[in-house]
Design a protein around this motif. Structure first.
Motif, PDB file in Angstrom:
ATOM      1  N   ASN A   1     -39.131 -12.125  30.624  1.00  0.00           N
ATOM      2  CA  ASN A   1     -38.484 -10.959  29.764  1.00  0.00           C
ATOM      3  C   ASN A   1     -37.637 -11.836  28.425  1.00  0.00           C
ATOM      4  O   ASN A   1     -38.010 -11.251  27.644  1.00  0.00           O
TER       5      ASN A   1
ATOM      6  N   HIS B   1     -40.281 -13.029  26.304  1.00  0.00           N
ATOM      7  CA  HIS B   1     -40.627 -11.831  25.364  1.00  0.00           C
ATOM      8  C   HIS B   1     -39.714 -11.508  24.165  1.00  0.00           C
ATOM      9  O   HIS B   1     -40.078 -11.435  23.091  1.00  0.00           O
TER      10      HIS B   1
ATOM     11  N   ILE C   1     -40.191 -11.710  20.032  1.00  0.00           N
ATOM     12  CA  ILE C   1     -39.905 -10.693  19.226  1.00  0.00           C
ATOM     13  C   ILE C   1     -38.777 -10.916  18.342  1.00  0.00           C
ATOM     14  O   ILE C   1     -39.197 -10.740  16.925  1.00  0.00           O
TER      15      ILE C   1
ATOM     16  N   LEU D   1     -39.841 -10.922  14.446  1.00  0.00           N
ATOM     17  CA  LEU D   1     -39.263  -9.902  13.337  1.00  0.00           C
ATOM     18  C   LEU D   1     -38.376 -10.660  12.243  1.00  0.00           C
ATOM     19  O   LEU D   1     -38.543 -10.239  11.201  1.00  0.00           O
TER      20      LEU D   1
ATOM     21  N   LEU E   1     -47.654 -11.486  22.948  1.00  0.00           N
ATOM     22  CA  LEU E   1     -48.902 -10.924  23.641  1.00  0.00           C
ATOM     23  C   LEU E   1     -48.960 -11.574  25.119  1.00  0.00           C
ATOM     24  O   LEU E   1     -48.961 -10.901  25.809  1.00  0.00           O
TER      25      LEU E   1
ATOM     26  N   GLY F   1     -45.547 -10.424  27.058  1.00  0.00           N
ATOM     27  CA  GLY F   1     -45.863  -8.943  27.068  1.00  0.00           C
ATOM     28  C   GLY F   1     -46.955  -8.573  28.077  1.00  0.00           C
ATOM     29  O   GLY F   1     -46.783  -7.529  29.197  1.00  0.00           O
TER      30      GLY F   1
ATOM     31  N   PHE G   1     -46.695  -6.614  31.678  1.00  0.00           N
ATOM     32  CA  PHE G   1     -47.425  -5.317  31.769  1.00  0.00           C
ATOM     33  C   PHE G   1     -47.997  -5.337  33.155  1.00  0.00           C
ATOM     34  O   PHE G   1     -48.161  -4.261  33.917  1.00  0.00           O
TER      35      PHE G   1
ATOM     36  N   TYR H   1     -47.366   1.658  32.885  1.00  0.00           N
ATOM     37  CA  TYR H   1     -47.227   1.456  31.787  1.00  0.00           C
ATOM     38  C   TYR H   1     -48.384   2.259  30.905  1.00  0.00           C
ATOM     39  O   TYR H   1     -48.195   2.881  29.790  1.00  0.00           O
TER      40      TYR H   1
ATOM     41  N   LYS I   1     -46.426   2.194  21.358  1.00  0.00           N
ATOM     42  CA  LYS I   1     -46.253   0.712  21.113  1.00  0.00           C
ATOM     43  C   LYS I   1     -47.437  -0.136  20.481  1.00  0.00           C
ATOM     44  O   LYS I   1     -47.688  -0.749  19.536  1.00  0.00           O
TER      45      LYS I   1
ATOM     46  N   LEU J   1     -40.795  -2.577  17.645  1.00  0.00           N
ATOM     47  CA  LEU J   1     -39.475  -3.136  18.302  1.00  0.00           C
ATOM     48  C   LEU J   1     -38.733  -1.855  19.174  1.00  0.00           C
ATOM     49  O   LEU J   1     -38.422  -1.892  20.348  1.00  0.00           O
TER      50      LEU J   1
ATOM     51  N   ARG K   1     -38.299  -1.135  23.153  1.00  0.00           N
ATOM     52  CA  ARG K   1     -37.177  -1.013  23.875  1.00  0.00           C
ATOM     53  C   ARG K   1     -37.031   0.249  24.714  1.00  0.00           C
ATOM     54  O   ARG K   1     -36.490   0.202  25.725  1.00  0.00           O
TER      55      ARG K   1
END
Ligand code: HEM
Lengths: 151, 129
Positions: free
Chosen positions: A28, A31, A35, A39, A77, A80, A84, A91, A100, A142, A146
């Protein structure tokens, strides 16, 4: 498709992540790290395309940040997909998760449109629109990401 | 042409976005989104999930669908509450704190009672005996 998602959840790796005390938060965190890098690099790159930081050479700056953004996206990717796999069917049935994924797809199309159409020299014609779109799309990804945890 | 941006403004924007995301992240995990007083829910288990990122129970209480959140899975399992001790259809009593949002049928459990057995998932937060 349903069986495919159920099968994903049964993978040894997914089952291990589901119950793990340390591994899941680590994935996590990775990830989130991807991110953050994605960004930041996208924002700086797009601002430069729109005409900010003109003291920095356009081609070199954009090329560097694009490379960072692509690497960060690969990181997002991979991590995530691991997150997943733990609850794949849940999900896959969530509108916000699908939103998303759709936003990521749009951001990807926008990226290829930029490569295709915005060419030639610094701050090529029309590139600012695509750059603003890119900022909006990635920021939306993003927020959608969240919100998965809350809906 | 003068650039329409300046460095400080874009840094401030980035910081604001991250702060907003971070604040939202805070709400779900702690107790800030729950009421102070204890709340008790009784009903039938309709779904059970013990795993990351949150262990949850879905409970049907007189026709209302509730979502009961529990501790992180490692903690929930340490309290003895595993997918083996409860199953869909079992009667459950969940004691804990309900959402501040009165219309939201969601609570966070500190104690669960299933099949006559008590599981304290947050032993330091259970109501005084
Ligand atoms: C590329 C494929 C991606 C997949 C398959 C994916 C999947 C996931 C999954 C399954 C979660 C866990 C949701 C939860 O239960 O809380 C998650 C969290 C999240 N994702 Fe992604 N993600 C991807 C890319 C991205 C990208 C590119 C961004 C941002 C631009 C992003 C932003 C987030 C955020 C903010 C969270 C919440 C993190 C947290 O609350 O701890 N994701 N993602």
């Amino acid at each position: 498709m349903t069986e495919f998602f159920a099968g994903l959840e049964q993978l040894a790796l997914a089952r291990w992540l589901k119950a793990s005390f340390i591994a899941y938060p680590v994935v996590n965190a990775l990830h989130i790290m991807s991110i953050g890098a994605l960004l930041t690099s996208v924002l700086l790159m797009d601002l430069r395309i729109c005409g900010a930081f003109r003291s920095l050479p356009y081609a070199a700056f954009v090329a560097l940040l694009r490379r960072i953004a692509l690497a960060a996206f690969v990181g997002a990717l991979v991590t995530g997909s691991l997150l997943f796999s733990v609850k794949a069917s849940t999900y896959a049935a969530m509108p916000v998760f699908l939103a998303k994924m759709a936003l990521i797809l749009l951001a990807g199309i926008n990226f290829f449109a930029f490569l295709r159409f915005a060419r030639g020299g610094d701050e090529p014609a029309g590139s600012a629109i695509l750059a603003v779109l890119s900022i909006l799309l990635w920021t939306s990804v993003l927020f959608a990401g969240r919100f998965i945890g809350f809906l | 042409m003068q650039s329409p941006f300046n460095g400080i403004r874009s840094v401030a924007l980035t910081a604001a976005v991250m702060l907003a995301a971070g604040t939202a992240a805070y709400a779900h995990h702690g107790w800030s989104w729950t009421q102070d007083g204890f709340f008790e829910l009784r009903g039938k288990i309709t779904a059970i999930y013990i795993g990351n990122p949150h262990a949850t129970l879905d409970v049907d209480a007189e026709g209302e669908a509730w979502r009961v959140e529990m501790a992180p899975p490692s903690r929930t399992i340490a309290a003895g509450f595993t997918e083996e001790v409860a199953k869909v259809g079992d009667e459950v009593t969940a004691i804990g704190n309900r959402s501040l949002e009165a219309s939201e049928k969601r609570m966070k459990a500190v104690r669960l009672i299933v099949g006559g057995k008590t599981y304290d998932v947050y032993p330091d937060r259970v109501p005084p005996a």
